[in-house]
Design an enzyme around this catalytic site. Sequence first.
Site, PDB file in Angstrom:
ATOM      1  CD  GLU A  48       3.489   2.579  -1.862  1.00  0.00           C
ATOM      2  OE1 GLU A  48       4.145   2.146  -0.893  1.00  0.00           O
ATOM      3  OE2 GLU A  48       3.877   3.506  -2.587  1.00  0.00           O
ATOM      4  CG  ASP A  89       2.210   3.990  10.470  1.00  0.00           C
ATOM      5  OD1 ASP A  89       1.349   4.604  11.118  1.00  0.00           O
ATOM      6  OD2 ASP A  89       2.020   3.592   9.304  1.00  0.00           O
TER       7      ASP A  89
END
Length: 986
Positions: A633, A748
């Site tokens: 990202e 996650d």
Amino acid sequence: MSFGNRFVLVSLFLGFSLTRLSYSNQVVLLDTTSVLGELGWKTYPINGWDAITEMDEQNRPIHTFQVCNVMEPNQNNWLRSNWISRQAAQKIYVELRFTLRDCNSIPWVSGTCKETFNLFYHETDEAHSVKFKPPQYTKIDTIAADESFTQMDLGDRILKLNTEVREVGPMTRKGFYLAFQDIGACIALVSVRIYYKKCPFTLRNLASFPDTVPRVDSSSLVEVRGACVDHAEERDTPKLFCGADGDWLVPLGRCVCSLAYEEIDGSCAACRPGFYKAFAGNTKCSKCPPHSISYGEGAAICRCETGFFRAERDPPTMACTRPPSPPRNLMFNLNDTCLMLEWSPPGDNGGRRDLTYNVQCKRCGPEPDQCHFCEEELRFLPRPSGLTNGTVTVMDFSAHANYTFEIESLNGVSDMSSFPRQVAIVTVSTDQAGPSLVGTLKKDWASPNSIALSWQQPEQTTLLILDYEIKYYEKEHEQLSYSSTRTKAPSVIISGLIPATWYVFCVRTRTPAGYSSYTPKYEYKTTGDSSDIASDQGQVLVIVTAAVGGFTLLVILTLFLLITGRCQWYFKAKMSPEEKRRTDYQNGHAPFPGIKTYVDPDTYEDPTQAVHEFTKEIDPSRIRIERVIGAGEFGEVCSGRLRTPGKKEIAVAIKTLKGGYVERQRRDFLREASIMGQFDHPNIIRLEGVVTKSRPVMIVVEYMENGSLDSFLRQHDGHFTVIQLVGMLRGIASGMKYLSDMGYVHRDLAARNILVNSNLVCKVSDFGLSRVLEDDPEAAYTTTGGKIPIRWTAPEAISYRKFSSASDAWSYGIVMWEVMSYGERPYWEMSNQDVILSIEEGYRLPAPMGCPVALHQLMLHCWQKERSHRPKFTDVVSFLDKLIRNPSSLLPLVEDIQSLAESPGEDMDYPMFISIGDWLDAIKMSQYKSNFMAAGYNTLDSVARMSIEDVRRIGVELIGHQRRISSSVQTLGLQLLHEQEKGFHV
Ligand code: ADE
């Protein structure tokens, strides 16, 4: 028979418009569309390929080569280019544009007509007259058309142009020939473009990078050092990496504009007139400070206007200043022994704060020319020069003399000005009648703590008496302190005295010419006796004792509380998060006593402090970036090497933060490092360190050769033994046990966030985003607005964001499923909404093919609705350890048991992921369990096939209940259908 001419005419009449594109990252070695004269290519045999040159709309030639001997067998027609120089290319690209006729559209050619041709090349250093020998040529590829055209297309005037590109390399000789072999096709070769790729000259971060040819090996990068543009200088060495496709990657380091220059559109431009830049850096030129100017371009500093100056130590950013104006309101007070000069600050301090004053004294005799300087003769208090307050006392002057005092104000630039200095002047004659003296003091009355005094007004006073000043003190403490009071009348009452104490009093007058001298001292002992003092002191003592006692008690109490630990809240409030953590741990508040607890970097007021505390800064010169392996990202992820003095060089992965980030992005990026830096476990990705003091900001972690677990498994479908897969799962569980013991909730956990090294060791990674899950493409927004990877997340975390190690255990069950299915997508293509609904209704993922019963049971255990019923990671690790120690426990596979259970007459031992009872409980229809059993519905498989009539028939009478059951049945039905399509036995 040749179709050549017919075909030629058609192709030319259709008149292609060949778009000539140019790409900055391609260097063209040959483009037949831009050759103006003859191409001069050779054909063998002479009647094979036809060379035809036509003009396009802009009157530029289109060189076309055609062949169409489709009716004759055994065609072997060659077309050979001229010798083409390789230049700097290491790998060349050949782009061919051609049309090809569909053989089916030509009658009677089925045995002879072909729909491909072959492309060859031959490398040679010799540029001229090389004889064409086909065996010397190396085949590049057989070229087929994506689209061939038919007679009908010709009729419709549609010609389907194909573009094919082939890579050839590495090239080593000075040049090469291309050759095209036709073996019986009907082709028109419309253009040939040969080029190589380069990373084109570019300017980045004020550095220029030359044209660079990439490596032939498409995954390795060429590191290029940039040269600073004109008027710029290096900060961190500017570097770029040239990728195989001619793209520049990973900018490192930078140059900054030198002094007097600023960055404009990627270059350094001189500061405009009226502006300056005093230091090199990436700041803009600034406007000249007040009272300064720059006339030309490119000023490093602005010159002061006339009459204004810059002191030696003044920074270039400071305004120019000038000497101050003279002091104002100069006054003097003269008495018998001293002369006091007083003045106010100048009206203009010249723009500076370093104001001082000098006093110069001149003593003149009766004649005006009999003056001399007199500072040496007099005493000045505190000193005659460098005064910072507007007052000085002059002593030791002579009687009957005239003194002139000049007071000059100065500042840091006074010495630079050639203007005559301006001063304030006062002349004092010591002949002057001094202020009148007061006569002696008289006591009017007294009490133990007060006294009334009076005195005679001076007679024959020429000066106005402004008031009297009475000074008094305890005789015993003369040196220490005194009190004073003023009165306009010649009397005073002084109270607040201590009884039975000797006092000294004196008075002086104040006139516009200053103070007179004091009267002779008047001494008086107040009345009363010491018991008055004793009783006063007694009261004081009581108060003091009480206060001291109270304070002592407080101290003792505090110490006691401290020792018993009850006061810790107070101290904790003042601790850093790390100190807090240690205290918690010592007090047994840690999630797992004896193991460090995790500190959330967000609890730090200044997150950079967390980075300092938990990570090591790495000198970027120790890092060598080798190739780009992915994109995160925040910027590219690269692989490379890390050198550490005294240690072996190691392979590392480097996450970079791309330029142009805002502070929040930098903080979020480094957050992952602050978390990772707290962990030390063989199944958690190891942080090597960070680069924060230079650009780009980087996070350096150990390199994991096999990348992420999900893609690794997909690439190696079916390659591992069950024991190897269980070994991987054991590693992940062990890493998760460590994290949960530290009090860290991952949120996650998924195979995509597990990395695998060359020894198949799995390590948990991706920590930075565990809080916000912004980076995970799987994370979807829930109805409550959170972003959550639905398929991996426990129901309570989806519904009300209850994340815990127990929700991590649910995700772990999904990871087990991903591993055992070699990277299959959990719940396949079901929508997130359907996943949520079916989980709610009790559906659980079936065992993947070849999955041991024991492992699927562990998965189901992880997917218990009630989170406290799920296994702890410590239980998972010991369970898997037992399976590894006893591999026969892994032999029973789910499908074996299912097929057994499907044999007629046998009870199902392991038939379902859940029972009918569990399913009915989940949809809150438990009251119908007996109806289902009585009607013989005892497998989910049979239930999945029920219609609404069947539901009614078994005795579900309420319409709402019928609907609820059938809609759940539909969901089940869909899933079971999916299983069967995929070959699962349910
Ligand atoms: N991709 C992201 N991190 C990595 C690592 N540490 N090793 C290999 N590939 C990676």
